[in-house]
Design a protein around this motif. Structure first.
Motif, PDB file in Angstrom:
ATOM      1  N   THR A 132       0.849  -1.183   0.000  1.00 26.03           N
ATOM      2  CA  THR A 132       0.000   0.000   0.000  1.00 26.03           C
ATOM      3  C   THR A 132       0.885   1.234   0.000  1.00 26.03           C
ATOM      4  O   THR A 132       2.045   1.179   0.407  1.00 26.03           O
ATOM      5  N   GLN A 133       0.345   2.342  -0.453  1.00 28.77           N
ATOM      6  CA  GLN A 133       1.098   3.591  -0.476  1.00 28.77           C
ATOM      7  C   GLN A 133       0.317   4.650   0.293  1.00 28.77           C
ATOM      8  O   GLN A 133      -0.896   4.791   0.114  1.00 28.77           O
ATOM      9  N   VAL A 134       1.037   5.367   1.161  1.00 25.93           N
ATOM     10  CA  VAL A 134       0.444   6.456   1.939  1.00 25.93           C
ATOM     11  C   VAL A 134       1.376   7.657   1.886  1.00 25.93           C
ATOM     12  O   VAL A 134       2.594   7.507   1.752  1.00 25.93           O
ATOM     13  N   PHE A 135       0.800   8.848   2.002  1.00 26.68           N
ATOM     14  CA  PHE A 135       1.614  10.059   2.007  1.00 26.68           C
ATOM     15  C   PHE A 135       2.139  10.287   3.417  1.00 26.68           C
ATOM     16  O   PHE A 135       1.392  10.260   4.391  1.00 26.68           O
ATOM     17  N   ASP A 136       3.447  10.486   3.538  1.00 32.36           N
ATOM     18  CA  ASP A 136       4.096  10.747   4.821  1.00 32.36           C
ATOM     19  C   ASP A 136       4.364  12.255   4.915  1.00 32.36           C
ATOM     20  O   ASP A 136       5.255  12.767   4.242  1.00 32.36           O
TER      21      ASP A 136
END
Length: 105
Positions: A31-35
């Protein structure tokens, strides 16, 4: 004697069928999330449960063997996929630390 051999063949067929039907019921997924701390998109791996087949209630020996076989293959998929997820998350953590650029206040 013939009845016992028939029972063993039925059990072997049922376990093989369970293996084919169940496959891998837990699969690693990225999964990809904005940090916001690093101002970038980071990757993270999780175990995703995938239902391949449903086993309905039954009472004969073949169905019991099918349910037991499904449980064994489910556990095996977690044992195999679990370390893949852990290793992937460690690699993604190192990648994040290497490429992290802290936001300017």
């Amino acid at each position: 004697m013939k009845y016992r051999i028939l029972q063993l063949l039925t059990l072997a067929f049922t376990l093989t069928l369970a293996a084919v039907l169940q496959g891998c019921v837990y699969v690693p997924r990225t999964t990809q999330v904005f940090d916001p701390e690093c101002q970038r998109v980071s990757n993270h791996m999780v175990l995703q449960e995938v239902q391949v087949a449903a086993i309905h209630s039954c009472a004969n020996e073949a169905c019991i063997a099918l349910i037991v076989g499904a449980g064994i293959f489910t556990a095996a998929s977690v044992v195999i996929s679990g370390p893949i997820v852990v290793a992937g998350n460690v690699a993604y953590w190192f990648e994040k630390k290497a490429q992290c650029q802290r936001a300017q206040p």
